[in-house]
Design an enzyme around this catalytic site. Sequence first.
Site, PDB file in Angstrom:
ATOM      1  N   LYS A  45      52.550  38.888 -20.521  1.00 36.81           N
ATOM      2  CA  LYS A  45      53.467  37.748 -20.617  1.00 36.81           C
ATOM      3  C   LYS A  45      54.053  37.583 -22.019  1.00 36.81           C
ATOM      4  O   LYS A  45      54.991  36.830 -22.205  1.00 36.81           O
ATOM      5  CB  LYS A  45      52.721  36.461 -20.238  1.00 36.81           C
ATOM      6  CG  LYS A  45      52.345  36.387 -18.765  1.00 36.81           C
ATOM      7  CD  LYS A  45      53.495  35.847 -17.938  1.00 36.81           C
ATOM      8  CE  LYS A  45      53.095  35.623 -16.489  1.00 36.81           C
ATOM      9  NZ  LYS A  45      54.271  35.489 -15.616  1.00 36.81           N
ATOM     10  N   ASP A  74      57.099  39.733 -13.467  1.00 41.11           N
ATOM     11  CA  ASP A  74      58.098  38.816 -14.016  1.00 41.11           C
ATOM     12  C   ASP A  74      59.344  39.488 -14.629  1.00 41.11           C
ATOM     13  O   ASP A  74      60.459  39.016 -14.421  1.00 41.11           O
ATOM     14  CB  ASP A  74      57.364  37.911 -15.038  1.00 41.11           C
ATOM     15  CG  ASP A  74      58.266  36.913 -15.718  1.00 41.11           C
ATOM     16  OD1 ASP A  74      59.356  36.671 -15.186  1.00 41.11           O
ATOM     17  OD2 ASP A  74      57.865  36.365 -16.756  1.00 41.11           O
ATOM     18  N   ASP A  93      58.666  31.873 -12.568  1.00 41.75           N
ATOM     19  CA  ASP A  93      59.621  32.923 -12.941  1.00 41.75           C
ATOM     20  C   ASP A  93      60.915  32.756 -12.139  1.00 41.75           C
ATOM     21  O   ASP A  93      61.106  31.769 -11.455  1.00 41.75           O
ATOM     22  CB  ASP A  93      59.000  34.307 -12.691  1.00 41.75           C
ATOM     23  CG  ASP A  93      57.655  34.475 -13.407  1.00 41.75           C
ATOM     24  OD1 ASP A  93      57.484  33.860 -14.477  1.00 41.75           O
ATOM     25  OD2 ASP A  93      56.795  35.200 -12.885  1.00 41.75           O
ATOM     26  N   THR A 140      40.495  34.164 -17.759  1.00 42.48           N
ATOM     27  CA  THR A 140      41.712  34.906 -18.123  1.00 42.48           C
ATOM     28  C   THR A 140      42.982  34.096 -17.964  1.00 42.48           C
ATOM     29  O   THR A 140      43.937  34.285 -18.691  1.00 42.48           O
ATOM     30  CB  THR A 140      41.929  36.155 -17.228  1.00 42.48           C
ATOM     31  OG1 THR A 140      41.316  35.943 -15.991  1.00 42.48           O
ATOM     32  CG2 THR A 140      41.470  37.400 -17.911  1.00 42.48           C
ATOM     33  N   LYS A 141      43.014  33.242 -16.972  1.00 39.82           N
ATOM     34  CA  LYS A 141      44.244  32.515 -16.715  1.00 39.82           C
ATOM     35  C   LYS A 141      43.958  31.036 -16.907  1.00 39.82           C
ATOM     36  O   LYS A 141      43.432  30.366 -16.033  1.00 39.82           O
ATOM     37  CB  LYS A 141      44.716  32.796 -15.284  1.00 39.82           C
ATOM     38  CG  LYS A 141      46.201  33.125 -15.244  1.00 39.82           C
ATOM     39  CD  LYS A 141      46.674  33.503 -13.865  1.00 39.82           C
ATOM     40  CE  LYS A 141      48.168  33.234 -13.726  1.00 39.82           C
ATOM     41  NZ  LYS A 141      48.531  32.889 -12.358  1.00 39.82           N
ATOM     42  N   GLY A 177      39.929  35.748 -10.010  1.00 36.99           N
ATOM     43  CA  GLY A 177      38.472  35.731 -10.119  1.00 36.99           C
ATOM     44  C   GLY A 177      37.756  36.583  -9.101  1.00 36.99           C
ATOM     45  O   GLY A 177      36.556  36.427  -8.889  1.00 36.99           O
ATOM     46  N   SER A 204      40.197  41.390 -14.312  1.00 35.03           N
ATOM     47  CA  SER A 204      39.152  41.735 -15.282  1.00 35.03           C
ATOM     48  C   SER A 204      38.003  42.550 -14.692  1.00 35.03           C
ATOM     49  O   SER A 204      37.377  43.316 -15.411  1.00 35.03           O
ATOM     50  CB  SER A 204      38.627  40.481 -15.977  1.00 35.03           C
ATOM     51  OG  SER A 204      38.228  39.553 -15.034  1.00 35.03           O
ATOM     52  N   MET A 293       7.221  28.825  -3.630  1.00 37.95           N
ATOM     53  CA  MET A 293       7.972  27.770  -4.301  1.00 37.95           C
ATOM     54  C   MET A 293       8.386  28.307  -5.653  1.00 37.95           C
ATOM     55  O   MET A 293       7.543  28.726  -6.433  1.00 37.95           O
ATOM     56  CB  MET A 293       7.039  26.579  -4.482  1.00 37.95           C
ATOM     57  CG  MET A 293       7.582  25.510  -5.379  1.00 37.95           C
ATOM     58  SD  MET A 293       8.877  24.635  -4.516  1.00 37.95           S
ATOM     59  CE  MET A 293       8.953  23.185  -5.538  1.00 37.95           C
ATOM     60  N   CYS A 455      13.122  18.550   5.873  1.00 34.11           N
ATOM     61  CA  CYS A 455      13.038  19.621   4.876  1.00 34.11           C
ATOM     62  C   CYS A 455      12.226  20.788   5.399  1.00 34.11           C
ATOM     63  O   CYS A 455      12.539  21.945   5.142  1.00 34.11           O
ATOM     64  CB  CYS A 455      12.393  19.116   3.596  1.00 34.11           C
ATOM     65  SG  CYS A 455      13.347  17.808   2.841  1.00 34.11           S
TER      66      CYS A 455
HETATM   67  C1  LIG Z   1      32.620  36.958 -10.353  1.00 32.42           C
HETATM   68  O1  LIG Z   1      33.580  35.945 -10.282  1.00 32.42           O
HETATM   69  C2  LIG Z   1      33.063  34.641 -10.171  1.00 32.42           C
HETATM   70  C3  LIG Z   1      34.226  33.697  -9.950  1.00 32.42           C
HETATM   71  O2  LIG Z   1      35.283  33.966 -10.790  1.00 32.42           O
HETATM   72  C4  LIG Z   1      32.243  34.324 -11.394  1.00 32.42           C
HETATM   73  O3  LIG Z   1      31.707  33.028 -11.307  1.00 32.42           O
HETATM   74  C5  LIG Z   1      31.130  35.340 -11.514  1.00 32.42           C
HETATM   75  O4  LIG Z   1      30.404  35.127 -12.680  1.00 32.42           O
HETATM   76  C6  LIG Z   1      31.702  36.752 -11.534  1.00 32.42           C
HETATM   77  N1  LIG Z   1      30.610  37.703 -11.463  1.00 32.42           N
HETATM   78  C7  LIG Z   1      30.558  38.750 -12.230  1.00 32.42           C
HETATM   79  C8  LIG Z   1      29.396  39.661 -12.007  1.00 32.42           C
HETATM   80  O5  LIG Z   1      31.406  38.987 -13.061  1.00 32.42           O
HETATM   81  C1  LIG Z   2       8.129  25.414  -0.993  1.00 33.42           C
HETATM   82  O1  LIG Z   2       7.052  26.310  -1.152  1.00 33.42           O
HETATM   83  C2  LIG Z   2       6.042  25.863  -2.021  1.00 33.42           C
HETATM   84  C3  LIG Z   2       5.007  26.942  -2.247  1.00 33.42           C
HETATM   85  O2  LIG Z   2       4.185  27.119  -1.176  1.00 33.42           O
HETATM   86  C4  LIG Z   2       5.459  24.633  -1.471  1.00 33.42           C
HETATM   87  O3  LIG Z   2       4.510  24.127  -2.386  1.00 33.42           O
HETATM   88  C5  LIG Z   2       6.549  23.641  -1.256  1.00 33.42           C
HETATM   89  O4  LIG Z   2       6.016  22.582  -0.577  1.00 33.42           O
HETATM   90  C6  LIG Z   2       7.681  24.118  -0.423  1.00 33.42           C
HETATM   91  N1  LIG Z   2       8.705  23.080  -0.411  1.00 33.42           N
HETATM   92  C7  LIG Z   2       9.613  22.892   0.567  1.00 33.42           C
HETATM   93  C8  LIG Z   2      10.508  21.745   0.479  1.00 33.42           C
HETATM   94  O5  LIG Z   2       9.705  23.608   1.497  1.00 33.42           O
END
Ligand SMILES: *[C@@H]1O[C@H](CO)[C@@H](O)[C@H](O)[C@H]1NC(C)=O
Ligand SMILES: *[C@@H]1O[C@H](CO)[C@@H](O)[C@H](O)[C@H]1NC(C)=O
Length: 538
Positions: A45, A74, A93, A140-141, A177, A204, A293, A455
Amino acid sequence: MAPVVDYSLYLVTDSTAAILGQRDLGYVVSEAILGGVTLVQYRDKTIDSGAAIEVAKKLLSICNEHGVPLLINDRIDVALAIDCAGVHIGQDDMDVVTARKLLGPNKIIGVTASSVEEADKAVRGGADYLGIGTIFATPTKANTKSILGVHGLRDILAHLSEQSETHHHIPTVCIGGINASNLQRVLYQSFTPSKPLDGLAIVSAIVAAPDVRESSRQLRRLIRTPPPWALLPIPTEHSEWSKTASTQALLDSIPLAIRTVTEKKPISHNMTNFVVQNFAANVALSTGASPIMSTNGHEAPDLAALAGGLVINMGTATPTSLENWILAVTAYNAAGAPVILDPVGCGATAPRRATLRDLLAAGYYDVIKGNESEILTVARVSGVAGIEAIQQHGVDSGASGLDLDGKAEVVRRLAGRERNVVVMTGVVDVVSDGVRTYAVSGGHEYLGMITGSGCSLGTVLAAFLAGNRGTGDKLAAAVAGIALFGVAAKRAGGREEVRGPGTFVPAFLDELFLARKDIVAGDEVWKKMVDIQAKVPS
Ligand SMILES: *[C@@H]1O[C@H](CO)[C@@H](O)[C@H](O)[C@H]1NC(C)=O
Ligand SMILES: *[C@@H]1O[C@H](CO)[C@@H](O)[C@H](O)[C@H]1NC(C)=O
Ligand SMILES: *[C@@H]1O[C@H](CO)[C@@H](O)[C@H](O)[C@H]1NC(C)=O
């Protein structure tokens, strides 16, 4: 007529120091073509016309040597001076009609579009292809006036497919991206059967790559490969599944799905909710899974490689949670291991809605599970159309919630938009993959009176999806997990010693274990404790 072009891997150059570094642009372009780039756009550009013509001439001879077309961003003067294949013009443009007058009918003119209006205008003006973006924000942009996301892209594609023949046939690429970690998700989630993308424009991830040729090769390979977590076949409104949504087949598949979990003991990795940890872990164990966990996202790649499932539970989010969740979902997506999003309380505050938006933009969730208000929030954030109309029609008399048809419609639309499985929990659970939708009832009222039951259903879903990855049928795996949960609750609630929610908890853990054993052993009494109805869109 402009020539026929292969848009599949489209390189857009960037000569800024931050991206190109000290390398020679000609070298980068030739390496990229050797790696599989099919079309090149020279974009700079800031450079003046004289210097731009010099660079463009050099790039043109490289492109010609390999039979790859070169477009100029452009600068119509530059394109005319070197007589290359055409130009790409942005919204700021020159307009496409004027550009066409200058370039004549045989040159390619591509136009950037970031809305359906801009896309329509470009098609009417005679553009040869559309560059739809910006998909993701990029450093980049800086001047990214609109970040579309994958869903915005899909909305534009869907719109084009519904307009005139010219709209329908115009080639489209997306830009902004795109890199190796999000490319397959972009292709998968933006897929519209009647208007698939023709290519991806990349800056990129190629120009700044340490090994340009290898990175281009990798991108090309990823474009041709379905993502590791893809449903095969991808369900569409036209696929056989929609016609043969047989409830019987689904019921019959449940014992095998439960047995597979018991045999494989898949890891259920949860990142969450300290309130219910102990209970959820016990539920996972009773279900036959191995709970882990870990809230540290840096551990996720190692855990994802163990072929388990991940639960992201938004219940007790801390400021560092989002960062760790994104690391984890990226690792699990890359490994093709299932991710369950449990958007607990996501509609409650603006920061939670923002977190939800960031999570949806950052990765693919095989299952999104929540109660009615949570799923409605996710549907709004995802941009599902027509929610208000469904809410106006489908309000249950007396209660403030939706009726069953309304729930089924919201769940079906959200799953169709995200291309995943959505579970709306309630007295009746509603499950859909966007094509097949089922209402599953069973369970026991005490389940709603104890903390952590929602959960721990997330933990169970992770185990069932991970254990049953081989079948490719995520919806059936989810339904099996829900059914086991419901049958165990019903058996527990019916026990003599169970007097209320307190005595229910240990009985429920026992029954998850016992019901599972009985079902796997071929006992059929469970079929009377769960009811599965197919919900066909009205
Ligand atoms: C790939 O692109 C996403 C969105 O632009 C970015 O968040 C992410 O970090 C990028 N991953 C890599 C490995 O470059
Ligand atoms: C996730 O796993 C851990 C390890 O066993 C346990 O302590 C925990 O309760 C779990 N939590 C949920 C929300 O599943
Ligand atoms: C859904 O769950 C959230 C968070 O647990 C709760 O605050 C809300 O009341 C529930 N809504 C419905 C409709 O059950």
